[in-house]
Design an enzyme around this catalytic site. Sequence first.
Site, PDB file in Angstrom:
ATOM      1  N   LYS A  82       0.843  -1.206   0.000  1.00 12.88           N
ATOM      2  CA  LYS A  82       0.000   0.000   0.000  1.00 12.88           C
ATOM      3  C   LYS A  82       0.879   1.257   0.000  1.00 12.88           C
ATOM      4  CE  LYS A  82      -0.150  -0.248   5.023  1.00 12.88           C
ATOM      5  NZ  LYS A  82      -0.782  -0.939   6.158  1.00 12.88           N
ATOM      6  N   TYR A 131      17.548  28.616   8.860  1.00 11.49           N
ATOM      7  CA  TYR A 131      16.367  29.258   9.433  1.00 11.49           C
ATOM      8  C   TYR A 131      16.347  29.092  10.941  1.00 11.49           C
ATOM      9  CZ  TYR A 131      14.215  29.568   4.776  1.00 11.49           C
ATOM     10  OH  TYR A 131      13.929  29.859   3.463  1.00 11.49           O
TER      11      TYR A 131
HETATM   12  C1  LIG Z   1       0.044  -1.900   6.742  1.00 11.41           C
HETATM   13  C2  LIG Z   1      -0.528  -3.192   7.214  1.00 11.41           C
HETATM   14  C3  LIG Z   1       0.284  -4.331   7.383  1.00 11.41           C
HETATM   15  C4  LIG Z   1       1.801  -4.296   7.254  1.00 11.41           C
HETATM   16  O1  LIG Z   1       2.353  -3.711   8.409  1.00 11.41           O
HETATM   17  P1  LIG Z   1       3.951  -3.674   8.638  1.00 11.41           P
HETATM   18  O2  LIG Z   1       4.108  -3.171  10.016  1.00 11.41           O
HETATM   19  O3  LIG Z   1       4.489  -2.730   7.623  1.00 11.41           O
HETATM   20  O4  LIG Z   1       4.434  -5.053   8.437  1.00 11.41           O
HETATM   21  C5  LIG Z   1      -0.334  -5.524   7.677  1.00 11.41           C
HETATM   22  N1  LIG Z   1      -1.676  -5.598   7.842  1.00 11.41           N
HETATM   23  C6  LIG Z   1      -2.484  -4.525   7.704  1.00 11.41           C
HETATM   24  C7  LIG Z   1      -3.947  -4.672   7.900  1.00 11.41           C
HETATM   25  C8  LIG Z   1      -1.935  -3.289   7.404  1.00 11.41           C
HETATM   26  O5  LIG Z   1      -2.725  -2.218   7.290  1.00 11.41           O
END
Ligand SMILES: *Cc1c(COP(=O)(O)O)cnc(C)c1O
Length: 354
Positions: free
Chosen positions: A28, A248
């Site tokens: 994702k 800054y």
């Molecule tokens: C993002 C996500 C993962 C992966 O999590 P990591 O900590 O990156 O391994 C697994 N399951 C769900 C439902 C997620 O939203």
Amino acid sequence: MIDTAALRHNLSRVRELAPGCRVLAVIKANAYGHGLTTAAEALAGADGLAVARIAEALALREGGCRARIVLLQGVRDAGELDAAAHHDLELFVHQPWQVALLEDFRGPQILRVWLKIDSGMHRLGFAPAEVPAVAARLAACRAVAQPIALATHLADAERTDLPVTAAQLRAFAAATAGLRGDRSIANSAGLVAWPDARADWVRPGILLYGISPFADRTGADLALLPAMTFETEVIAIRGVTAGERVGYGGTWTAPHDARIAVAAVGYGDGYPRSAANGTPVSVAGRPAAVAGQPSMDMLTIDVTDFAGGLAVGDRVELWGREVPIERVAAASGTIAYELTCRVGRRVTFSTRGA
Ligand SMILES: *Cc1c(COP(=O)(O)O)cnc(C)c1O
């Protein structure tokens, strides 16, 4: 630079850590900033891919991806359900109206469904008490492949000192007792730290990118390879005298006569503005430290200790093999997940290792 060989290595490392489990590779958010298509191709050896939203899945299908794809948020309306069915996508189901959409679905397809159960995170999912009735409705649904899969998500798997994960595992086991179907519980931290959470399918994200989810370990400690190298160049080298302020707000004042390298990167590229003085960075292969507030397009770095040999055009690594991203995240008050996701659209990564 995105190292696809590192992605493949990390997938095989996940298989070593969770022997016998099937792997749903979580890609994702543009594969945590690594590039959706690049990651999908490099991780083709996974048993399936997971994205949050349907637009990500449709982009994968458009690019020719034939893998199993799971939508971790499921669909939002009948139109999305039609598209999901047409493109052979699998759905998480976490709300009663999503069950109703499936009951009302009139298309010819049979969809794979993952029932999301809230075992204690209280973000998405059916409460354990609702599970028997929802599972029965899905079992009676013509459009749903049987048996359905059963999933939950862990809120604090990286913390082995807390009792909450064990409580979540007990709640999930109780809620799913007597139900058929594959189980999926563990994210990256869960699959490393909680053997009982490995179940049938693990859902690693961050590990695949070579990053540790644990505060006290880096990806290298877990025998992972960083897939992303975020780099730029030195565009200026200048001297400042003791007592002069840099950048800054003057958050860094030269404690002695100093040399500053200015690198062409800033928060406009996704480098964190919150990176504190002293945040590690590598200049021409040597360790150095942020000195002054990161600005939109530039970063000032203390290179006083470099005995000559530094030139405009030299390579600066913000994170990657030389600079563990976990250390940059810690020095910036955030987590590595946010850093890779936020690398800006202005940055173009080359790909290596294909
Ligand atoms: C993002 C996500 C993962 C992966 O999590 P990591 O900590 O990156 O391994 C697994 N399951 C769900 C439902 C997620 O939203």
